[in-house]
Write a protein that holds these residues in place. Sequence first.
Motif, mmCIF file in Angstrom:
data_model
loop_
_atom_site.group_PDB
_atom_site.id
_atom_site.type_symbol
_atom_site.label_atom_id
_atom_site.label_comp_id
_atom_site.label_asym_id
_atom_site.label_seq_id
_atom_site.Cartn_x
_atom_site.Cartn_y
_atom_site.Cartn_z
ATOM 1 N N ALA A 16 -4.624 -0.595 -4.398
ATOM 2 C CA ALA A 16 -4.454 0.225 -3.168
ATOM 3 C C ALA A 16 -5.744 0.267 -2.236
ATOM 4 O O ALA A 16 -5.755 0.142 -1.161
ATOM 5 N N LEU A 68 -6.144 -3.033 -0.648
ATOM 6 C CA LEU A 68 -5.451 -3.131 0.462
ATOM 7 C C LEU A 68 -5.724 -2.182 1.746
ATOM 8 O O LEU A 68 -5.739 -2.501 2.800
ATOM 9 N N GLU A 69 -6.090 -1.039 1.337
ATOM 10 C CA GLU A 69 -6.707 -0.006 2.539
ATOM 11 C C GLU A 69 -7.969 -0.603 2.940
ATOM 12 O O GLU A 69 -7.860 -0.411 4.416
ATOM 13 N N LYS A 86 0.782 -1.135 0.063
ATOM 14 C CA LYS A 86 -0.145 -0.110 0.041
ATOM 15 C C LYS A 86 0.958 1.239 0.068
ATOM 16 O O LYS A 86 0.631 2.255 -0.929
#
Length: 85
Positions: free
Chosen positions: A74, A77-78, A54
């Motif tokens: 991203a 992953l967040e 990330k």
Amino acid sequence: MAQLDDKQALALAAAQQAAEAVAELLRYAREGEWIDSEFHPDVEPLEKLCDAAKLTAEILSHEPDPDGDRNQLAGALEKFLSGWA
């Protein structure tokens, strides 16, 4: 020591997270389980590697992403990491 810019600071944080994860994976490969689980509870290699990815995506966020794959990764992953830290 020279002052790190924002991207360098992100790179350092990503490298530290990845290094801790790799060290724990190597420990596990050599020694096996940590008491009652595979990994030491303070390390959590999966989360650390995801955090490193990330942070790396944040470094690249200004670069073109024509297919949106990096942005999608991203975001995933967040979402995965939202309850971890």
